[in-house]
Design an enzyme around this catalytic site. Structure first.
Site, PDB file in Angstrom:
ATOM      1  N   SER A 164       0.693  -0.203  -1.638  1.00  0.00           N
ATOM      2  CA  SER A 164      -0.768  -0.155  -1.573  1.00  0.00           C
ATOM      3  C   SER A 164      -1.269   0.658  -0.384  1.00  0.00           C
ATOM      4  O   SER A 164      -2.438   1.022  -0.324  1.00  0.00           O
ATOM      5  CB  SER A 164      -1.332  -1.569  -1.519  1.00  0.00           C
ATOM      6  OG  SER A 164      -0.733  -2.292  -0.472  1.00  0.00           O
ATOM      7  N   ASP A 414      -7.635  -9.625   5.173  1.00  0.00           N
ATOM      8  CA  ASP A 414      -6.713  -8.496   5.031  1.00  0.00           C
ATOM      9  C   ASP A 414      -6.713  -7.717   6.338  1.00  0.00           C
ATOM     10  O   ASP A 414      -7.656  -6.978   6.632  1.00  0.00           O
ATOM     11  CB  ASP A 414      -7.153  -7.610   3.853  1.00  0.00           C
ATOM     12  CG  ASP A 414      -6.210  -6.429   3.640  1.00  0.00           C
ATOM     13  OD1 ASP A 414      -5.300  -6.224   4.484  1.00  0.00           O
ATOM     14  OD2 ASP A 414      -6.382  -5.704   2.648  1.00  0.00           O
ATOM     15  N   HIS A 417      -4.472  -3.497   5.224  1.00  0.00           N
ATOM     16  CA  HIS A 417      -5.073  -2.266   4.679  1.00  0.00           C
ATOM     17  C   HIS A 417      -6.242  -1.818   5.553  1.00  0.00           C
ATOM     18  O   HIS A 417      -6.602  -2.496   6.505  1.00  0.00           O
ATOM     19  CB  HIS A 417      -5.539  -2.514   3.245  1.00  0.00           C
ATOM     20  CG  HIS A 417      -4.419  -2.930   2.358  1.00  0.00           C
ATOM     21  ND1 HIS A 417      -4.164  -4.240   2.039  1.00  0.00           N
ATOM     22  CD2 HIS A 417      -3.454  -2.208   1.752  1.00  0.00           C
ATOM     23  CE1 HIS A 417      -3.093  -4.312   1.265  1.00  0.00           C
ATOM     24  NE2 HIS A 417      -2.633  -3.096   1.081  1.00  0.00           N
TER      25      HIS A 417
END
Ligand SMILES: *[C@@H]1O[C@H](CO)[C@@H](O)[C@H](O)[C@H]1NC(C)=O
Ligand SMILES: *[C@@H]1O[C@H](CO)[C@@H](O)[C@H](O)[C@H]1NC(C)=O
Ligand SMILES: *[C@@H]1O[C@H](CO)[C@@H](O)[C@H](O)[C@H]1NC(C)=O
Ligand SMILES: *[C@@H]1O[C@H](CO)[C@@H](O)[C@H](O)[C@H]1NC(C)=O
Length: 447
Positions: A164, A414, A417
């Protein structure tokens, strides 16, 4: 295979240092409550497995041993133009400085931002993180020029392959390119947007993304399958490699998935595992496994494409550090709103180790591929500059308006990311500089 730690002492200053550095991370990254992994990976709000969970507070991270004894003479070398091509700019060494120009795009103008990274539209209130630019010590890093990028790739195919983080970087790039030329989504495999392709009609450029978190063949940990990853370190993942023949340039980006529990195979038999209690395998950690995966990948690319007429350009994006300071599912997991100052944060421990493996393998592939006319490889060394951006992650804004009903006790964060727009846009600025340099020094083939 014997001890996986044994062959590593060569570049470690002392045995105990090496021991600490090698062993501790394995234990640290397996103290993951399984429930948390499941939530993070399979939460219905995440259409695709997110990368990993490092939710141990960095402050209590016992691997804060550092080899760095760099005397930090803080002399600012005057900005100067790199003299032709032998002066290679070291983009990894620098600092974040305020920049009032801000990003090229925003979440409104770009339609391809993954939900969980669209921080502004998810209500992230502080926008200061958008107004910084990376300033390498030795040379200027120009603002991203979409037209130059597309021009350099005219009539070519570029692919992003990895986890990702590869997708995060690709979406940043798409958003920046879209400010000058609209990409058309021409292919998607339907399942979680794992395989997609866009077409830039203005320059006849195709850009694709392939989900392949190990690059080599693997079975991902899943609800129905094994509860650990299975990796086949000597076999390339054909989900992307089958299309290699059409790729003129490929950006590889992996790392975080290697931290998960896994069993490794090589040459048809089990090599060992990472955190597999109950399975009769030797713990071998993941650094040497990552090394083997990259080695297999670069070797396969060299073999399959190195002798082809058009050749292939390969970029390996280095490890992107996470910034969990607290528990991943509590408020304030990555609460910073400003970059670290120069010298405030050192590259060390697992982040340094992962990067080191990647850089070493790229350098080895450069040597091995020297005689191979159609193969060129370079690292996109983003680890250091990304480490300095604890403020760049979605944190709780991976979900829309997480505090709409007040601050709850539990909130997913998160801290892996990157918000778009944001710090990750810088990666593509550097990518463009590498491509420009390749193009200048280019006599072998048109890039
Ligand atoms: C990371 O950046 C710091 C500060 O600019 C520098 O001292 C250090 O050498 C860099 N590390 C690497 C691996 O480039
Ligand atoms: C996004 O960018 C567009 C075009 O530059 C601008 O019109 C719009 O106001 C921006 N939106 C936000 C939220 O900044
Ligand atoms: C890109 O893909 C389109 C099909 O969507 C194709 O017509 C075109 O030739 C491709 N361009 C390149 C450079 O391969
Ligand atoms: C574990 O593996 C070793 C060596 O491969 C073997 O001798 C032993 O019988 C295995 N034990 C179990 C419980 O399978």
């Amino acid at each position: 295979m014997g001890s996986p730690f044994k062959d590593h002492q060569s570049h470690a200053p002392s045995y105990s240092h090496s021991f600490m550095k090698k062993i501790l991370p394995y234990f640290i990254y397996v103290i993951l409550p399984i429930a948390v992994i499941r939530l993070y990976l399979y939460s219905p709000t995440l259409p695709q497995p997110s990368t990993t969970v490092h939710h141990l507070p960095h402050s209590t991270n016992p691997i804060s041993i550092t080899t760095s004894s760099s005397s930090s003479s803080q002399h600012e070398v005057e900005e100067k133009k790199p003299a032709a091509k032998e002066t290679q700019c070291d983009y990894t060494n620098g600092k974040w400085v305020p920049d009032n120009m801000g990003p090229l795009y925003n979440g409104t103008t770009c339609g391809t931002i993954k939900e969980g990274q669209n921080c502004i539209t998810h209500g992230r209130p502080d926008l200061g993180y958008l107004y910084w630019k990376w300033k390498p010590k030795q040379c200027p890093l120009p603002r991203f020029e979409p037209n130059t990028f597309l021009h350099l790739l005219r009539n070519k195919n570029i692919a992003f392959v990895g986890d990702s983080m590869a997708r995060n970087q690709l979406e940043s790039l798409l958003c920046m390119l879209a400010t000058s030329s609209p990409p058309k989504l021409v292919y998607t495999d339907g399942e979680d947007n794992k395989f997609r392709r866009w077409f830039f009609a203005t320059h006849n450029v195709n850009m694709s993304v392939y989900w392949s978190p190990f690059l080599v063949k693997g079975v991902e940990k899943s609800r129905s399958g094994p509860d650990h990853n299975q990796l086949y370190l000597d076999q390339i993942d054909e989900r992307w490699a089958a299309d290699m023949g059409q790729m003129d340039m490929v950006v590889l980006s992996i790392g975080h998935w290697f931290l998960h529990p896994a069993v490794y195979f090589e040459g048809g038999s089990a090599l060992g595992c990472h955190f597999c209690p109950g399975l009769n395998h030797t713990e071998i950690g993941f650094y040497e496994v990552l090394r083997k995966a990259i080695k297999t990948t670069l070797k396969t690319i060299t073999e399959r494409r190195g002798t082809s007429e058009n050749g292939i350009n390969v970029i390996v994006t280095t490890f992107s550090p996470a910034h969990f300071e607290g528990e991943w599912d509590k408020a304030g997991a990555c609460p910073k709103t400003k970059p670290y100052n120069e010298g405030e944060k050192k590259l060390e421990g697992m982040d340094a180790e992962m990067r080191q493996v990647e850089v070493e393998e790229v350098e080895a592939a450069k040597v091995n591929g020297k005689e191979v006319s159609g193969f060129r490889v370079e690292e996109l060394d983003v680890t250091n500059l990304s480490l300095m951006r604890p403020d760049g992650h979605p944190g709780p804004y991976m979900n829309p308006f997480p505090f709409a009903h007040g601050v709850q006790e539990r909130v997913q964060n998160d801290c892996v990311h990157w918000c778009l727009p944001g710090a990750i846009d810088t990666w593509n600025q550097i990518l463009l500089e590498i491509m420009k340099k390749w193009n200048q020094g280019q006599s072998r083939r048109g890039m």
